[in-house]
Motif scaffolding. Structure first.
Motif, short mmCIF file in Angstrom:
data_model
loop_
_atom_site.label_atom_id
_atom_site.label_comp_id
_atom_site.label_asym_id
_atom_site.label_seq_id
_atom_site.Cartn_x
_atom_site.Cartn_y
_atom_site.Cartn_z
N GLU A 251 1.90 8.59 -0.17
CA GLU A 251 1.59 9.50 1.20
C GLU A 251 2.47 10.07 2.48
O GLU A 251 3.45 8.18 2.64
N ARG A 252 3.14 10.70 2.60
CA ARG A 252 3.90 11.44 3.54
C ARG A 252 4.18 11.87 5.12
O ARG A 252 3.60 13.24 4.14
N ARG A 253 3.70 11.49 6.03
CA ARG A 253 3.42 12.20 7.20
C ARG A 253 4.67 12.44 8.48
O ARG A 253 5.10 11.38 8.67
N GLY B 157 6.77 11.40 11.25
CA GLY B 157 7.36 10.36 11.60
C GLY B 157 6.42 8.63 12.18
O GLY B 157 6.59 8.13 12.78
N ARG B 158 6.02 9.13 10.96
CA ARG B 158 5.69 7.81 10.53
C ARG B 158 5.25 6.99 8.67
O ARG B 158 6.51 7.69 7.78
N PRO B 159 5.99 6.00 8.54
CA PRO B 159 6.14 5.45 7.55
C PRO B 159 5.71 5.69 6.43
O PRO B 159 4.10 5.90 6.55
N ARG B 160 6.15 5.59 4.92
CA ARG B 160 5.26 6.42 3.65
C ARG B 160 4.05 6.25 3.10
O ARG B 160 4.45 4.33 3.56
N VAL B 161 3.15 5.50 3.00
CA VAL B 161 2.31 4.87 2.63
C VAL B 161 1.56 5.26 0.96
O VAL B 161 1.98 6.00 0.77
N ARG C 168 -0.95 5.76 -1.31
CA ARG C 168 -2.33 5.14 -1.54
C ARG C 168 -3.05 5.24 -3.14
O ARG C 168 -2.68 6.12 -4.22
#
Length: 120
Positions: free
Chosen positions: A40-42, A44-48, A50
């Protein structure tokens, strides 16, 4: 209800599957990915990674659209996957029997024909 352990067990039960070292799960046959954890990529946030969502190879756009439209509670996609024959599957919403079918079908589409015939 299925989970990452079910994906791992099912994938590794298929012929000549290799698990790639990752933060989640990532399975290949003949050097081709067929099921892996959703990265998951959002903005301004690091990839998570899932592990409650599996990315599945589905073969073509028609199959992708059929799954997305027919079972939107199970399947979804994101703009990053536009143009690719891949869908995301919500593991907590699928039973193990259906997951078995989906993982096996993804494997069949990526495995060489002679290898895929071993399951017939």
């Amino acid at each position: 209800m299925a989970d990452a352990d079910d994906v791992r067990r099912l994938a590794l039960g298929l012929p000549e599957v290799v698990e790639i070292d990752s933060e989640g799960f990532d399975f290949r046959v003949a050097n081709k990915g067929f099921v892996w954890s959703y990265p998951e990529r959002r903005p301004g946030r690091p990839r998570v990674i899932r592990t409650d969502i599996a990315v599945l190879y589905v073969g073509d756009e028609a199959e992708k659209q059929a799954l997305l439209l027919g079972e939107p509670d199970l399947f979804f996609t994101t703009p990053g996957y536009d143009g690719f024959p891949l869908v995301m599957l919500r593991l907590p919403r699928v039973d193990v029997a259906r997951l078995t079918e989906l993982v096996t079908d993804a494997w069949r589409m990526r495995a060489p024909d002679d290898l895929a015939r071993q399951l017939d």
